[in-house]
Design an enzyme around this catalytic site. Structure first.
Site, mmCIF file in Angstrom:
data_model
loop_
_atom_site.group_PDB
_atom_site.id
_atom_site.type_symbol
_atom_site.label_atom_id
_atom_site.label_comp_id
_atom_site.label_asym_id
_atom_site.label_seq_id
_atom_site.Cartn_x
_atom_site.Cartn_y
_atom_site.Cartn_z
ATOM 1 N N VAL A 10 1.125 -1.026 0.216
ATOM 2 C CA VAL A 10 0.118 -0.049 -0.536
ATOM 3 C C VAL A 10 0.920 1.424 -0.002
ATOM 4 O O VAL A 10 1.946 1.214 0.492
ATOM 5 C CB VAL A 10 -1.496 -0.400 1.484
ATOM 6 C CG1 VAL A 10 -1.739 1.489 0.988
ATOM 7 C CG2 VAL A 10 -1.608 -1.504 1.791
ATOM 8 N N CYS A 11 0.539 2.198 -1.119
ATOM 9 C CA CYS A 11 1.585 3.165 -1.025
ATOM 10 C C CYS A 11 1.306 4.546 0.436
ATOM 11 O O CYS A 11 0.538 4.688 1.401
ATOM 12 C CB CYS A 11 1.270 4.227 -2.267
ATOM 13 S SG CYS A 11 2.173 5.895 -2.063
ATOM 14 N N ILE A 12 2.307 4.059 0.791
ATOM 15 C CA ILE A 12 2.672 5.223 1.934
ATOM 16 C C ILE A 12 2.022 6.426 2.721
ATOM 17 O O ILE A 12 1.009 6.990 3.172
ATOM 18 C CB ILE A 12 3.481 4.532 3.032
ATOM 19 C CG1 ILE A 12 3.658 5.370 4.178
ATOM 20 C CG2 ILE A 12 4.823 5.465 2.128
ATOM 21 C CD1 ILE A 12 5.186 4.943 5.262
#
Lengths: 130, 122
Positions: free
Chosen positions: A77-79
């Site tokens: 998940v893109c932080i």
């Protein structure tokens, strides 16, 4: 074939998560390998452990968890996208002084480099909800 | 630099302050460039508004994209394109843009899309 999947669309405002999931299952069924699923933009909401849809509706986050566990798929998940939208793991919740963490088990917060790496090192990168 | 089949074209359709799409696309471009992936950008539809100079993003409490866009050449991202029709439809002057983009007619746009191994749309 090594295939990476990018989920950009919202799990509730688009069919991206559902379509991506069905695609991943179908690809695995045909003998392909899904190496990584990257959740970006609104797609990060699919990684919230707090989504509680009605009993007779599908919880796509749980479906992803099962699929990832069965087939050893990385779910990244893109932080930056996740922090902006309130999808936090324990570490980020502490760092930002938030009272709770909600990143579902099996998902991992990481940077966009994981998407660039997936683009480079997979035979195909397939986007849903772009 | 990545091999031709790994060259990435990021296609952006969102205006500069349409949610986070424009920034998401730009972040991916800069990250890909840092990974030495050959990367280009096609500004289509309202994304051509990103190319307007002298925007005052602070007037709507937004962050300006201009500084990040202008940094693209420093990252060796020089393959920048826009369909001429997208500029014309919005009355934008191609001689007064933030970045040196190559203007394409519709056939050239199609050829461009065909020439990249990977395309991601935002």
């Amino acid at each position: 074939m090594k295939i990476a999947v990018l989920v950009y669309g919202s799990p509730t405002a688009s069919s991206a998560a559902a379509t991506a999931y069905r695609y991943a299952r179908a690809a695995i069924g045909l003998g392909h390998q899904i190496t990584r699923v990257f959740f970006y933009g609104e797609g990060v909401h699919g990684a919230s452990a707090l989504a509680a849809p009605p009993q007779d509706e599908v919880n796509w986050g749980q479906r992803w968890q099962q699929l990832a566990q069965e087939h050893e798929i990385e779910m990244i998940v893109c932080i930056a996208a996740a922090l902006r939208r309130g999808v936090l793991n324990q570490q980020e919740a502490q760092r930002h002084g938030k009272s709770a963490a909600n990143l579902a088990a099996g998902f991992e917060l990481s940077g966009l480099g994981q998407l660039a790496d997936a683009a480079l090192n997979s035979d195909r990168l397939i986007t849903f909800g772009g | 630099m990545s091999t031709p089949d790994k060259q990435l074209l990021v296609v952006v359709g969102a205006g500069p302050h349409n949610a986070t799409r424009a920034r998401d696309a730009l972040d991916l471009v800069l990250t890909s460039a840092a990974f030495e992936i050959g990367v280009g950008i096609l500004f289509r539809d309202d994304a051509v508004y990103q190319l307007l100079p002298q925007q005052q993003a602070d007037a709507i409490d937004a962050k300006s994209l201009a500084a990040n866009l202008q940094a693209l050449p420093l990252y060796d991202v020089e393959q920048l394109y826009a369909p001429r029709s997208a500029l014309e439809a919005r009355g934008l002057d191609p001689d007064n843009l933030l970045l040196p983009v190559q203007l394409l007619d519709d056939n050239a746009t199609a050829a461009l899309l065909h020439s990249y191994g990977q395309i991601l749309s935002f």
